[in-house]
Design an enzyme around this catalytic site. Structure first.
Site, mmCIF file in Angstrom:
data_model
loop_
_atom_site.group_PDB
_atom_site.id
_atom_site.type_symbol
_atom_site.label_atom_id
_atom_site.label_comp_id
_atom_site.label_asym_id
_atom_site.label_seq_id
_atom_site.Cartn_x
_atom_site.Cartn_y
_atom_site.Cartn_z
ATOM 1 N N LEU A 1 0.809 -1.226 0.000
ATOM 2 C CA LEU A 1 0.000 0.000 0.000
ATOM 3 C C LEU A 1 0.840 1.273 0.000
ATOM 4 O O LEU A 1 0.299 2.379 -0.097
ATOM 5 C CB LEU A 1 -0.955 0.000 1.208
ATOM 6 C CG LEU A 1 -1.933 -1.178 1.276
ATOM 7 C CD1 LEU A 1 -2.901 -0.996 2.441
ATOM 8 C CD2 LEU A 1 -2.689 -1.339 -0.034
ATOM 9 N N HIS B 1 13.178 -2.359 -0.670
ATOM 10 C CA HIS B 1 12.293 -1.944 -1.762
ATOM 11 C C HIS B 1 12.939 -0.796 -2.531
ATOM 12 O O HIS B 1 13.716 -0.011 -1.967
ATOM 13 C CB HIS B 1 10.924 -1.520 -1.205
ATOM 14 C CG HIS B 1 9.919 -1.285 -2.293
ATOM 15 N ND1 HIS B 1 9.838 -0.103 -2.982
ATOM 16 C CD2 HIS B 1 8.980 -2.098 -2.833
ATOM 17 C CE1 HIS B 1 8.881 -0.192 -3.894
ATOM 18 N NE2 HIS B 1 8.341 -1.396 -3.824
ATOM 19 N N GLU C 1 12.192 -5.911 -9.522
ATOM 20 C CA GLU C 1 11.330 -4.791 -9.924
ATOM 21 C C GLU C 1 12.161 -3.772 -10.690
ATOM 22 O O GLU C 1 12.917 -3.002 -10.065
ATOM 23 C CB GLU C 1 10.745 -4.091 -8.702
ATOM 24 C CG GLU C 1 9.740 -4.870 -7.922
ATOM 25 C CD GLU C 1 8.898 -3.930 -7.057
ATOM 26 O OE1 GLU C 1 7.685 -4.052 -7.134
ATOM 27 O OE2 GLU C 1 9.461 -3.077 -6.353
ATOM 28 N N ILE D 1 7.842 0.825 -12.286
ATOM 29 C CA ILE D 1 7.010 0.917 -11.074
ATOM 30 C C ILE D 1 6.001 2.053 -11.217
ATOM 31 O O ILE D 1 6.352 3.171 -11.584
ATOM 32 C CB ILE D 1 7.892 1.124 -9.822
ATOM 33 C CG1 ILE D 1 8.711 -0.136 -9.536
ATOM 34 C CG2 ILE D 1 7.030 1.484 -8.612
ATOM 35 C CD1 ILE D 1 9.693 0.001 -8.376
ATOM 36 N N ALA E 1 1.260 -2.688 -6.293
ATOM 37 C CA ALA E 1 0.773 -1.612 -5.434
ATOM 38 C C ALA E 1 -0.370 -0.856 -6.091
ATOM 39 O O ALA E 1 -1.529 -1.027 -5.738
ATOM 40 C CB ALA E 1 1.920 -0.662 -5.091
HETATM 41 O O1 G3H Z 1 5.828 -2.720 -4.225
HETATM 42 C C1 G3H Z 1 5.293 -2.637 -5.315
HETATM 43 C C2 G3H Z 1 5.988 -2.220 -6.503
HETATM 44 O O2 G3H Z 1 6.831 -1.134 -6.318
HETATM 45 C C3 G3H Z 1 5.148 -2.114 -7.743
HETATM 46 O O3 G3H Z 1 4.336 -0.964 -7.728
HETATM 47 P P1 G3H Z 1 3.226 -0.811 -8.862
HETATM 48 O O4 G3H Z 1 2.368 -2.049 -8.804
HETATM 49 O O5 G3H Z 1 2.484 0.419 -8.495
HETATM 50 O O6 G3H Z 1 3.950 -0.699 -10.170
#
Ligand code: G3H
Length: 214
Positions: free
Chosen positions: A7, A85, A133, A138, A194
């Site tokens: 979140l 992260h 990632e 992202i 997220a």
């Molecule tokens: O922790 C989640 C990731 O950073 C991915 O974020 P996202 O689904 O908004 O691209």
């Protein structure tokens, strides 16, 4: 498949999302969990949803003002923690120390990394899982599993070379069931996402769509 919903600090209702995670989890063979902000862990865990921390620090009890202690996070109801992260990067020694701190508190661990080379290094630290990632994807809504499948396959291979017991998740831009299926087809054991849920008008519908093909 493991579907972990981070979140971040999005302005969603963490308890409402957690209740949706709990309810959808009961309808699927997939494993669903939610990682709220630290201050929301206790309320989120009380919903019965599997709850993760977004970060803990490589510290023990003592003089550590402003830090997140693994034992406190576990006491609040978290069962695991993200480490390193992309939005909370750590030095290598601190990633190692954080994995040890989490293990000391019986927290499951996922170490995040940008690319397959870092995934190999992260796997060598002995976490339960790693998550690849690409930072540039992202929050874009462009799924890594379709935009950059090679990075997922190479991350799976890099982790397996180091430790076949370390599971690999992928994240960035994942928002649909097709994205999750594509991730699984590339060898990922789960997805870290997220915005696809936290920014959705109807987070429960978004979660149902994510697990529908599983
Ligand atoms: O922790 C989640 C990731 O950073 C991915 O974020 P996202 O689904 O908004 O691209």
């Amino acid at each position: 498949m493991f579907v972990l919903v981070n979140l971040k600090t999005y302005p969603c209702d963490p308890v409402a999302v957690a209740e949706a995670v709990r309810d959808v989890d009961e309808t699927t063979d997939a494993r669903l969990a939610v990682a709220p902000a630290a201050t929301h862990i206790e309320r989120v865990a009380e919903t019965g949803a599997e709850t993760w921390a977004q970060h803990v620090d490589p510290i023990d009890h003592g003089s550590n003002t402003g830090h997140a202690l693994a034992e406190h996070v576990a006491d609040a109801g978290a069962v695991g923690t993200l480490i390193n992260h992309s939005e909370r990067r750590l030095k290598l020694a601190d990633i190692d120390g954080t994995v040890r701190a989490a293990q000391r508190a019986d927290l499951e661990t996922i170490v995040c990394a940008n690319n397959p080379a870092q995934i190999g290094a992260a796997a060598a630290l002995g976490p339960d899982a790693v998550a690849v990632e690409p930072p540039e994807l992202i929050g874009t809504g462009t799924p890594v599993s379709q935009a950059d499948p090679d990075v997922v396959e190479d991350a799976v291979a890099a982790a397996a070379d180091v430790d076949p017991d370390v599971s690999v998740l992928c994240g960035a831009g994942i928002s649909t069931g097709d994205d999750v299926v594509a991730a699984g087809d590339l060898g990922a054991g789960g997805v870290l996402l997220a915005s696809g849920v936290a920014k959705a008008d109807d987070p429960k519908a978004a979660l149902e769509d994510l697990v529908a093909p599983l």
